[in-house]
Design a protein around this motif. Structure first.
Motif, short mmCIF file in Angstrom:
data_model
loop_
_atom_site.label_atom_id
_atom_site.label_comp_id
_atom_site.label_asym_id
_atom_site.label_seq_id
_atom_site.Cartn_x
_atom_site.Cartn_y
_atom_site.Cartn_z
N SER A 1 -73.23 25.82 145.41
CA SER A 1 -73.06 24.92 144.22
C SER A 1 -73.51 25.34 142.93
N VAL A 2 -73.39 24.60 141.61
CA VAL A 2 -74.15 25.44 140.55
C VAL A 2 -74.82 23.77 139.50
N LEU A 3 -75.35 23.48 139.80
CA LEU A 3 -76.32 23.13 138.52
C LEU A 3 -75.25 23.05 136.77
N ALA A 4 -75.18 21.73 136.49
CA ALA A 4 -74.84 22.18 135.27
C ALA A 4 -76.05 21.69 134.68
N ASN A 5 -75.40 22.47 132.74
CA ASN A 5 -76.41 22.95 131.92
C ASN A 5 -77.21 24.05 132.49
N SER A 6 -77.84 25.15 133.98
CA SER A 6 -77.86 25.94 134.30
C SER A 6 -77.59 27.21 134.01
N PRO A 7 -79.18 28.06 133.93
CA PRO A 7 -78.16 29.21 133.54
C PRO A 7 -77.14 30.09 134.09
N ALA A 8 -76.61 29.89 135.31
CA ALA A 8 -75.97 30.26 136.19
C ALA A 8 -74.75 29.98 135.26
N VAL B 1 -73.71 39.70 142.60
CA VAL B 1 -73.57 41.36 142.90
C VAL B 1 -74.60 42.80 142.08
N ALA B 2 -75.78 42.19 141.29
CA ALA B 2 -77.15 42.93 141.38
C ALA B 2 -77.46 42.06 140.29
N ILE B 3 -78.78 42.56 140.20
CA ILE B 3 -79.15 41.17 139.24
C ILE B 3 -80.59 42.77 139.04
N ASN B 4 -80.45 42.60 137.69
CA ASN B 4 -81.26 44.43 136.84
C ASN B 4 -81.44 45.32 136.97
N GLY B 5 -79.99 45.61 137.81
CA GLY B 5 -79.59 46.65 137.90
C GLY B 5 -79.76 47.10 139.35
N VAL C 1 -83.20 38.31 132.14
CA VAL C 1 -82.42 39.20 133.16
C VAL C 1 -80.59 39.28 133.21
N ASN C 2 -80.23 40.50 133.68
CA ASN C 2 -79.14 40.65 133.73
C ASN C 2 -78.47 40.38 135.01
N VAL C 3 -77.49 39.73 135.60
CA VAL C 3 -77.41 39.14 136.69
C VAL C 3 -75.76 40.06 136.74
N VAL C 4 -75.39 40.73 137.94
CA VAL C 4 -74.06 40.55 138.09
C VAL C 4 -72.71 40.02 139.31
N ASP D 1 -68.83 40.34 136.94
CA ASP D 1 -68.89 39.58 135.15
C ASP D 1 -70.24 40.20 135.36
N THR D 2 -70.91 40.69 134.46
CA THR D 2 -72.20 40.80 133.70
C THR D 2 -72.67 39.85 132.88
N ALA D 3 -73.94 39.23 132.83
CA ALA D 3 -74.15 38.25 132.34
C ALA D 3 -75.72 38.69 131.67
N LYS D 4 -76.00 38.31 130.07
CA LYS D 4 -77.50 38.22 130.14
C LYS D 4 -77.68 37.06 130.75
#
Length: 459
Positions: free
Chosen positions: A227-234, A246-250, A285-288, A299-302
């Motif tokens: 699950s993904v919490l509301a208003n969280s970074p994710a 899939v990846a974090i910070n490369g 952090v950069n998260v893929v 998708d890649t997100a900072k």
């Protein structure tokens, strides 16, 4: 704070049960053989007590102390932790411990240990009767295990399915599995459908395997969000339930195990951050990630992680991927199963005691904080009773060690008396009690100092 209080309440309830029944074992045999019990206390009462009463026509005062380090059953005519030497100077009385035959005194002294041991077996039996036995077989974990660098140097690879150690089939992921691997010469795994034998090094330490960060091996759990919490970074980055990191910070991520390893590195960096700007840099952090609906699309997100370096997602757990095997027990079936389980726990605990005498073992000693942290962060009756049974076995084993001031020390001197037909002098017994009490205080100080050092981050 809430988690701390829940664990504290479980800890206090567990040790209260164990202390009362342990001292009750001494009390029962003392009364059985006509020995007077002067005081029966839960917790110690130096200087003052919380509660005390003495029934009419009773020789025993019952009470509750304020220091939760144990309890005591003060038996007349016995040299114990009360150090009541004045009583021993008076003429012996027929109701005193010292006037009874050695075999009766022996039963009085082992009464507490006997009760704790039987209690543990009873609790394990009732846990199996109430909740059954549920686990996921190792050979059914088709995604295999995740291994740390030490394990990979030996020859293990991520995704290996553990089969056996020294030709003995391993059935579940638990302390016995670790123990078997640490003692084995060879370990068989299933790798890409083929059986592979790994030769183990001669010197393998169970303690090292468990203390490593990350530990030697864990079930591989894909980094999928439950699950993904509301208003969280994710959530702000567009992540949804079922998406996979899939990846974090490369750095490639193949599991929650790998994700936590990377977060651990970030936490180490955060711990030495000196300015707010440094902290913000660590949190950025950069998260893929891939979406459940379109796994081929990335998708890649900072993201700016939460201050505690979390994404704001709940993780899938092992039961999301594998169905546990559950065995139910009838009332009478539960007793042999519980006894077998309890004896296995005792055997493993006694075998692991050898690590206490190593440098790493001394550092691993834990006090009340470490014991309390073993209880679950939410009130779970099954886990509570399992932990209570485990502590009961520990209490039984530790108390029977031949250390003066412990039950085992008294038992040792009584066995000497039975064999030689010579009773140790009261002066010797008093000195031995002081020595034993000093050893116990030293061990308690070391264990609780370790807790403090861990809390401060020095261990």
């Amino acid at each position: 704070m809430e988690i701390f209080l829940i664990r504290l309440l479980q800890f206090i309830l567990a040790i209260s049960i164990l202390i009362l029944l342990h001292e009750g074992g001494h009390f029962f045999f003392a009364k059985l053989f006509g020995v007077r019990v002067e005081k029966f206390y839960l917790f110690f009462d130096p200087w003052f007590h919380l509660f005390e009463f003495k029934p009419k026509r009773s020789d025993t005062t019952y009470g509750i102390g304020w220091l939760p380090l144990g309890g005591y059953c003060k038996i007349s005519g016995m040299i114990d932790e009360s150090f009541d030497t004045e009583q021993m100077k008076k003429p012996a009385q027929p109701w005193e411990f010292r006037t009874k035959p050695a075999w009766q005194r022996l039963l009085i002294m082992i009464g507490g240990v006997l009760v704790n041991f039987l209690l543990a077996l009873f609790i394990y039996s009732m846990v199996l009767y109430t909740w059954g036995d549920s686990y996921i077989p190792l050979n059914k974990m088709t995604m295999g295990m995740k291994f740390n660098d030490d394990a990979k140097e030996i020859g293990f690879k991520d995704g290996d399915i553990i089969l056996s150690a020294d030709q003995k089939t391993l059935t579940r992921y638990d302390a016995d599995m670790y123990r078997a691997i640490s003692e084995a010469k060879t370990v068989d795994v299933l790798r890409q459908g083929k059986k592979v034998t790994i030769n183990m090094p001669e010197e393998m330490s169970l303690l090292t395997m468990l203390k490593a960060e990350p530990v030697f091996t864990r079930p591989l759990i894909p980094a999928e969000t439950d699950s993904v919490l509301a208003n969280s970074p994710a959530a702000k980055a567009g992540m949804l339930k079922g998406d996979k990191i899939v990846a974090i910070n490369g750095k490639a991520i193949d599991s929650w195990n790998e994700f936590e390893n990377n977060l651990g590195v970030l936490r180490d960096v955060m711990s030495v951050a000196k300015t707010s700007a440094d902290s913000m840099k660590v949190r950025s952090v950069n998260v893929v990630f891939s979406h459940k609906a379109t796994p081929e699309k990335l998708d890649t997100a900072k993201m700016l992680l939460n201050p505690d370096l979390t994404l704001g997602v709940t993780k899938t757990n092992i039961t999301h991927y594998y169905k546990p095997v559950k065995t139910e027990y009838g009332f009478f079936q539960s007793f042999p199963a519980g006894i077998k389980y309890g004896l296995g726990v005792l055997r493993g605990y006694v075998g692991d005691m050898k690590y206490v005498f190593s440098a790493d073992g001394a550092k691993s000693l834990g006090g009340f904080g470490a014991i309390g942290s073993l209880f679950p962060p939410t009130w779970d009756w099954r886990m509570f009773w399992q932990m209570t049974a485990f502590l009961s076995i520990i209490l039984a084993f530790m108390n029977i060690l031949p250390i003066p001031a412990l039950d085992g020390g008294h038992v040792l001197f009584l066995l000497y008396e039975i064999i030689t037909r010579r009773k140790p002098s009261e002066n010797f017994m008093i000195k031995a009690e002081y020595v034993g009490f000093g050893i116990l205080i030293l061990l308690m100080l070391v264990a609780n100092l370790n807790d403090i050092l861990r809390w401060l981050g020095y261990m």
